[in-house]
Design a protein around this motif. Structure first.
Motif, mmCIF file in Angstrom:
data_model
loop_
_atom_site.group_PDB
_atom_site.id
_atom_site.type_symbol
_atom_site.label_atom_id
_atom_site.label_comp_id
_atom_site.label_asym_id
_atom_site.label_seq_id
_atom_site.Cartn_x
_atom_site.Cartn_y
_atom_site.Cartn_z
ATOM 1 N N GLU A 19 0.847 -1.187 0.000
ATOM 2 C CA GLU A 19 0.000 0.000 0.000
ATOM 3 C C GLU A 19 0.876 1.228 0.000
ATOM 4 O OE1 GLU A 19 -3.665 0.874 2.120
ATOM 5 O OE2 GLU A 19 -3.548 -1.166 2.895
ATOM 6 N N GLN A 20 0.374 2.276 -0.625
ATOM 7 C CA GLN A 20 1.142 3.516 -0.648
ATOM 8 C C GLN A 20 0.616 4.460 0.420
ATOM 9 O OE1 GLN A 20 1.052 4.762 -4.851
ATOM 10 N NE2 GLN A 20 3.233 4.388 -4.761
ATOM 11 N N TYR A 21 1.557 5.078 1.117
ATOM 12 C CA TYR A 21 1.222 5.990 2.204
ATOM 13 C C TYR A 21 1.976 7.291 2.009
ATOM 14 C CZ TYR A 21 -0.589 1.917 4.702
ATOM 15 O OH TYR A 21 -1.302 0.806 5.065
ATOM 16 N N LEU A 22 1.321 8.379 2.354
ATOM 17 C CA LEU A 22 1.993 9.669 2.397
ATOM 18 C C LEU A 22 2.505 9.838 3.821
ATOM 19 C CD1 LEU A 22 2.502 12.530 1.039
ATOM 20 C CD2 LEU A 22 0.523 13.248 2.366
ATOM 21 N N THR A 23 3.808 10.070 3.967
ATOM 22 C CA THR A 23 4.339 10.310 5.313
ATOM 23 C C THR A 23 4.454 11.809 5.524
ATOM 24 O OG1 THR A 23 6.616 10.111 4.528
ATOM 25 C CG2 THR A 23 5.609 8.128 5.451
ATOM 26 N N PHE A 24 4.186 12.220 6.743
ATOM 27 C CA PHE A 24 4.249 13.643 7.081
ATOM 28 C C PHE A 24 4.656 13.805 8.533
ATOM 29 C CE2 PHE A 24 -0.085 12.162 7.615
ATOM 30 C CZ PHE A 24 -0.432 12.627 8.883
ATOM 31 N N GLU A 29 6.883 14.137 15.151
ATOM 32 C CA GLU A 29 6.702 12.698 14.921
ATOM 33 C C GLU A 29 6.304 12.461 13.474
ATOM 34 O OE1 GLU A 29 4.717 10.109 17.947
ATOM 35 O OE2 GLU A 29 4.202 12.037 18.820
ATOM 36 N N VAL A 30 6.656 11.284 12.959
ATOM 37 C CA VAL A 30 6.298 10.943 11.581
ATOM 38 C C VAL A 30 5.033 10.085 11.596
ATOM 39 C CG1 VAL A 30 7.039 9.797 9.465
ATOM 40 C CG2 VAL A 30 8.697 11.064 10.831
ATOM 41 N N PHE A 31 4.068 10.508 10.806
ATOM 42 C CA PHE A 31 2.815 9.773 10.647
ATOM 43 C C PHE A 31 2.656 9.447 9.174
ATOM 44 C CE2 PHE A 31 2.189 12.300 14.436
ATOM 45 C CZ PHE A 31 1.492 11.453 15.288
ATOM 46 N N ALA A 32 1.693 8.582 8.874
ATOM 47 C CA ALA A 32 1.408 8.276 7.473
ATOM 48 C C ALA A 32 -0.075 8.044 7.315
ATOM 49 C CB ALA A 32 2.185 7.037 7.034
ATOM 50 N N THR A 88 4.624 24.138 6.342
ATOM 51 C CA THR A 88 3.272 23.749 6.755
ATOM 52 C C THR A 88 2.389 23.597 5.526
ATOM 53 O OG1 THR A 88 3.541 24.983 8.822
ATOM 54 C CG2 THR A 88 1.291 24.404 8.193
ATOM 55 N N CYS A 89 1.642 22.496 5.469
ATOM 56 C CA CYS A 89 0.760 22.227 4.321
ATOM 57 C C CYS A 89 -0.621 21.855 4.825
ATOM 58 C CB CYS A 89 1.244 21.025 3.519
ATOM 59 S SG CYS A 89 2.832 21.192 2.792
ATOM 60 N N ILE A 90 -1.562 21.906 3.895
ATOM 61 C CA ILE A 90 -2.890 21.369 4.162
ATOM 62 C C ILE A 90 -3.078 20.186 3.221
ATOM 63 C CG2 ILE A 90 -5.378 21.796 4.126
ATOM 64 C CD1 ILE A 90 -4.748 24.770 4.654
ATOM 65 N N VAL A 91 -3.295 19.013 3.812
ATOM 66 C CA VAL A 91 -3.543 17.814 3.015
ATOM 67 C C VAL A 91 -5.062 17.691 2.890
ATOM 68 C CG1 VAL A 91 -3.238 15.307 2.885
ATOM 69 C CG2 VAL A 91 -1.442 16.728 3.902
ATOM 70 N N ILE A 92 -5.549 17.696 1.652
ATOM 71 C CA ILE A 92 -6.984 17.588 1.408
ATOM 72 C C ILE A 92 -7.330 16.106 1.303
ATOM 73 C CG2 ILE A 92 -8.887 18.210 -0.145
ATOM 74 C CD1 ILE A 92 -7.565 20.663 1.170
ATOM 75 N N ILE A 93 -8.204 15.647 2.204
ATOM 76 C CA ILE A 93 -8.562 14.229 2.226
ATOM 77 C C ILE A 93 -10.066 14.060 2.055
ATOM 78 C CG2 ILE A 93 -6.604 13.505 3.648
ATOM 79 C CD1 ILE A 93 -8.481 13.446 6.070
ATOM 80 N N GLU A 94 -10.434 12.863 1.635
ATOM 81 C CA GLU A 94 -11.851 12.528 1.517
ATOM 82 C C GLU A 94 -12.143 11.430 2.509
ATOM 83 O OE1 GLU A 94 -15.061 11.707 -2.005
ATOM 84 O OE2 GLU A 94 -13.073 10.842 -2.248
ATOM 85 N N VAL A 95 -13.128 11.648 3.371
ATOM 86 C CA VAL A 95 -13.501 10.632 4.353
ATOM 87 C C VAL A 95 -14.961 10.270 4.174
ATOM 88 C CG1 VAL A 95 -11.779 11.247 6.092
ATOM 89 C CG2 VAL A 95 -13.984 12.381 6.128
ATOM 90 N N GLY A 96 -15.272 9.039 4.485
ATOM 91 C CA GLY A 96 -16.659 8.592 4.429
ATOM 92 C C GLY A 96 -17.198 8.485 5.837
ATOM 93 N N VAL A 111 5.246 17.721 4.670
ATOM 94 C CA VAL A 111 4.979 16.477 3.962
ATOM 95 C C VAL A 111 6.330 15.875 3.600
ATOM 96 C CG1 VAL A 111 4.109 15.573 1.783
ATOM 97 C CG2 VAL A 111 2.723 17.161 3.093
ATOM 98 N N ASN A 112 6.501 14.571 3.842
ATOM 99 C CA ASN A 112 7.782 13.927 3.554
ATOM 100 C C ASN A 112 7.799 13.270 2.187
ATOM 101 O OD1 ASN A 112 8.840 14.717 5.952
ATOM 102 N ND2 ASN A 112 8.904 12.708 6.879
ATOM 103 N N ALA A 113 7.200 12.088 2.093
ATOM 104 C CA ALA A 113 7.305 11.308 0.859
ATOM 105 C C ALA A 113 6.170 10.320 0.784
ATOM 106 C CB ALA A 113 8.641 10.552 0.854
ATOM 107 N N VAL A 114 5.988 9.753 -0.406
ATOM 108 C CA VAL A 114 5.047 8.650 -0.569
ATOM 109 C C VAL A 114 5.866 7.368 -0.497
ATOM 110 C CG1 VAL A 114 3.444 7.499 -2.146
ATOM 111 C CG2 VAL A 114 3.409 9.993 -1.933
ATOM 112 N N LEU A 115 5.470 6.476 0.390
ATOM 113 C CA LEU A 115 6.206 5.220 0.586
ATOM 114 C C LEU A 115 5.313 4.035 0.305
ATOM 115 C CD1 LEU A 115 7.890 5.820 4.069
ATOM 116 C CD2 LEU A 115 8.922 6.154 1.830
ATOM 117 N N ASP A 116 5.915 2.968 -0.211
ATOM 118 C CA ASP A 116 5.221 1.692 -0.331
ATOM 119 C C ASP A 116 5.494 0.921 0.945
ATOM 120 O OD1 ASP A 116 4.319 2.024 -2.989
ATOM 121 O OD2 ASP A 116 6.315 1.536 -3.728
#
Length: 177
Positions: A19-24, A29-32, A88-96, A111-116
């Motif tokens: 799965e691909q994750y955006l790390t930030f 602390e680092v989250f994804a 500082t960024c704003i990550v636009i997400i879609e939630v259900g 924002v860091n990187a997209v990781l598999d």
């Protein structure tokens, strides 16, 4: 040839659960979060504050004519709000939530990187010791020997909190009209 071999290896069943994750970064602390939930990443711009909102709601932004609530994840996790910097960024997400799709912004420090991250490298969330409530945590992903907290985007906001944000969108939209 070697490239043909690596191509077949890449599509092997074991890599399908990759799965691909955006790390930030958030409060050092680092989250994804899974990239499927992410619509876009925009630079931090002026927010319109909405009165009477919970502390974790930084305000709303106008995203191509749509009113999008912006959440301060640090505050949501019970930590102090991070100062706004150049990264500082704003990550636009879609939630259900309750079979409805909602677009929201999430403030992150950088924002860091997209990781598999393969499914085999994801551990269940710890029963204790995490600095954020475990219902937000989908799991712990192992990345180069270190753990990254994988956020469950759908649980970062509970359904009743989503209602508050829908109200924020409504009051901001009517104020703008």
């Amino acid at each position: 040839s070697r490239s043909a071999m690596s191509r077949t290896r890449r599509s092997s069943p074991s890599s399908r659960n990759m799965e691909q994750y955006l790390t930030f970064v958030l409060g050092g602390e680092v989250f994804a979060m899974g990239i499927l939930a992410i619509k876009e990443i925009i630079e931090y711009a002026d927010l319109t504050e909405v009165p009477m909102m919970p502390g974790y709601v930084r305000g709303v932004i106008n995203l191509r004519g749509a009113v999008v609530p912006v959440i301060d994840l640090s505050v949501r996790f019970g930590k102090p709000s991070s100062p706004v910097t150049k990264r500082t960024c704003i990550v636009i997400i879609e939630v259900g939530v309750r079979n409805e799709r909602h677009i929201l912004g999430v403030v992150v420090d950088a924002v860091n990187a997209v990781l598999d991250i393969p499914g085999s490298e994801v551990e269940p969330p710890p029963a204790f010791g995490a600095s954020i409530r475990t219902d937000f945590i989908r799991g712990m992903g192992k990345v180069s020997g270190k753990f990254v907290i994988l956020l469950d985007v759908g649980h970062v906001l509970a359904a009743n909190e989503m209602d508050v944000l829908v109200d924020a969108q409504g009051s901001a939209a009517s104020a703008a009209a």
